[in-house]
Design an enzyme around this catalytic site. Structure first.
Site, PDB file in Angstrom:
ATOM      1  N   HIS A 161       0.832  -1.218   0.000  1.00 43.17           N
ATOM      2  CA  HIS A 161       0.000   0.000   0.000  1.00 43.17           C
ATOM      3  C   HIS A 161       0.867   1.270   0.000  1.00 43.17           C
ATOM      4  O   HIS A 161       0.432   2.324   0.469  1.00 43.17           O
ATOM      5  CB  HIS A 161      -0.934   0.047   1.216  1.00 43.17           C
ATOM      6  CG  HIS A 161      -1.842  -1.129   1.344  1.00 43.17           C
ATOM      7  ND1 HIS A 161      -3.122  -1.131   0.842  1.00 43.17           N
ATOM      8  CD2 HIS A 161      -1.645  -2.353   1.906  1.00 43.17           C
ATOM      9  CE1 HIS A 161      -3.698  -2.307   1.095  1.00 43.17           C
ATOM     10  NE2 HIS A 161      -2.822  -3.065   1.733  1.00 43.17           N
ATOM     11  N   SER A 291      17.184  18.152 -16.802  1.00 44.71           N
ATOM     12  CA  SER A 291      16.458  19.416 -16.804  1.00 44.71           C
ATOM     13  C   SER A 291      17.238  20.457 -17.580  1.00 44.71           C
ATOM     14  O   SER A 291      18.473  20.479 -17.554  1.00 44.71           O
ATOM     15  CB  SER A 291      16.238  19.897 -15.364  1.00 44.71           C
ATOM     16  OG  SER A 291      15.693  21.205 -15.346  1.00 44.71           O
ATOM     17  N   LYS A 297      20.333  17.641 -12.349  1.00 48.66           N
ATOM     18  CA  LYS A 297      19.166  16.771 -12.198  1.00 48.66           C
ATOM     19  C   LYS A 297      19.268  15.585 -13.162  1.00 48.66           C
ATOM     20  O   LYS A 297      19.615  15.738 -14.328  1.00 48.66           O
ATOM     21  CB  LYS A 297      17.885  17.554 -12.476  1.00 48.66           C
ATOM     22  CG  LYS A 297      16.616  16.835 -12.043  1.00 48.66           C
ATOM     23  CD  LYS A 297      15.411  17.784 -12.177  1.00 48.66           C
ATOM     24  CE  LYS A 297      14.164  17.187 -11.533  1.00 48.66           C
ATOM     25  NZ  LYS A 297      13.734  15.954 -12.226  1.00 48.66           N
ATOM     26  N   GLU A 304      10.616   5.642 -17.881  1.00 55.21           N
ATOM     27  CA  GLU A 304       9.545   6.475 -18.423  1.00 55.21           C
ATOM     28  C   GLU A 304       9.173   6.042 -19.842  1.00 55.21           C
ATOM     29  O   GLU A 304       7.993   6.019 -20.212  1.00 55.21           O
ATOM     30  CB  GLU A 304       9.961   7.942 -18.405  1.00 55.21           C
ATOM     31  CG  GLU A 304      10.016   8.538 -17.003  1.00 55.21           C
ATOM     32  CD  GLU A 304      10.655   9.930 -16.963  1.00 55.21           C
ATOM     33  OE1 GLU A 304      11.052  10.433 -18.040  1.00 55.21           O
ATOM     34  OE2 GLU A 304      10.758  10.498 -15.860  1.00 55.21           O
TER      35      GLU A 304
END
Length: 438
Positions: A161, A291, A297, A304
């Site tokens: 969960h 980025s 970053k 993805e």
């Protein structure tokens, strides 16, 4: 470019200016393979002059080899039987074969669009699934299995969960991913037998009108020998002509695989989140800047991509499912759409699995310190105290630890649990193996 097609192809180009996307090249190639072997078989059966048959077969072999892909301009959104693309193939092969060869009388001898086109679609999908997707799945499963072995002794918090649960090892999680991919491959492979059952020989409606009784079996045998694929007669010619359940089933296996890959990719995104404000239990390979404005970053770009591919495959499956519903009486009339989506799904998943293995999984490193910290921090390790002090007492310790911010061990000690019990019960690696003493 010299146009090798004729009037029927020209009409189809004019009639269907829809997407600008032609039928998938593998389907064109398998139309060529079928028509090459059909010509040879018709010569064997005395139905086609041997010299003409060899010219037709040579021309069809060239189509099968991809030498004339630019001669197949008909939009994939066309007549639902694929008749336009079958006639496109007949006309191109007849032009290549030379004088006296007729697209219908000779190239299409013993065939109909209604049995040849779906046969080409089935075999194109089977070919790509066997030779591209299955090996890519093996590669990905092996990559996860290698990491499972490498991470076998790294303990971390389990999560259910999205909340803290009893400890597991990072290796156990990666072993689960390897098994999940292998199960997906097994589901895919289970479709191959039915995908390889083709309606060739049924001609227009499944009756076999205008074809020799031995034609289909001989052509199937030749195709199987040349390709190494398992190609079989249909369970029933009317079943094979009227529906495309084999394509729907295969797409369903691809959808299940897409669901699995999404789960795995998202787990890796979560575990790699950070590097300071997330879980940061693993480090994904740094492939590019994450980025255009935030220095340093790094993003989980391959997971993805896998998620995006999976979304497309699930969408393709929905369209294939709807297409499969359109079998009316003796023919399904959504075959080009189903071919387009199924071949795309197979190709996308094969590419995504190879990328996932090569550019992500192989390079994953464990952040052992963070894994150990999370394993120690999860209050769910109190579960291992149940056999010693009971569920209610363990619950009270967990609540006090959560409210005070102190460690479970510290609160348990304060509430009178002996140090020897804590040492024995709270062995994280034993807990992760599921065989903690007690």
């Amino acid at each position: 470019m010299t146009e090798l097609w004729g009037g029927e192809t020209r009409k189809a180009v004019e009639n269907f200016p829809v997407s600008g996307e032609p039928i998938p090249a593998p389907v064109v190639h398998w139309l060529g393979r079928i028509k090459a072997e059909a010509a040879r078989v018709n010569a064997e059966l005395g139905l086609l002059d041997a010299g003409m048959a060899e010219r037709v077969a040579a021309a069809a072999d060239a189509v099968a080899a991809g030498a004339h892909d630019d001669q197949f301009p008909v939009d994939v959104f066309q007549t639902g039987s694929g008749t336009s693309s079958n006639m496109n193939a007949n006309e191109v092969i007849a032009s290549l074969a030379g004088e006296g060869v007729h697209p219908n009388d000779h190239v299409n001898l013993g065939q109909s669009s209604n049995d040849v086109f779906p046969s080409a679609v089935h075999l194109a999908a089977l070919d790509r699934a066997v030779h591209e997707l299955a090996p890519a799945l093996d590669r990905l499963a092996d990559a996860f299995a290698a990491k499972a072995e490498a991470f076998a002794d790294i303990v971390k918090a389990g999560r259910t969960h999205l909340m803290d649960a009893v400890p597991v090892t990072l290796g156990q999680e990666f072993g689960g991913y390897a098994a999940q991919v292998r199960e997906g491959r097994a589901r895919l492979e289970a479709t191959f037998e039915r995908l390889g059952k083709i309606p060739l020989g049924g001609t227009a409606t499944g009756t076999g009108l205008n074809t020799h009784p031995e034609f289909a079996a001989r052509v199937r045998a030749r195709l199987a020998d040349a390709s190494g694929l398992r190609i079989s007669p249909p369970a029933d010619p009317f079943e094979a002509q009227a529906n495309r359940d084999g394509l729907v089933e295969t797409s369903g296996a691809l959808k299940a695989l897409a669901v699995s890959l999404t789960k795995i990719a998202n787990d890796l995104r979560w575990m790699g989140s950070g590097p300071r404000a997330g879980l940061a239990e693993i480090v994904l390979p740094e492939l590019q800047k994450g980025s255009s404005i935030m220095p340093g970053k790094v993003n989980p770009v391959i997971p993805e991509v896998v998620c995006q591919v999976s979304a497309q495959v699930i969408g393709n499956d929905t369209a294939i499912t709807v297409g499969g519903l359109q079998g009316n009486f003796e023919l399904n009339v959504q075959i080009p759409l189903m071919a387009r989506n199924l071949l795309q799904s197979i190709g996308l998943l094969a590419s995504a699995c190879r990328l996932f293995a090569d550019r992500c999984v192989d390079g994953i490193e464990a952040n052992e310190a963070n894994c150990e910290h999370h394993g120690e921090a999860t209050l769910a390790i109190a579960t291992a105290l149940n056999p010693y002090i009971g569920y209610d007492r363990a619950t009270a310790i967990v609540k006090e630890a959560a409210a005070s911010g102190r460690s479970l061990r510290e609160v348990a000690r304060e509430q009178g649990v002996e140090e020897s019990v804590l040492d024995e019960a709270l062995d994280l690696r034993a807990i992760a193996r599921g065989n903690a003493p007690g």
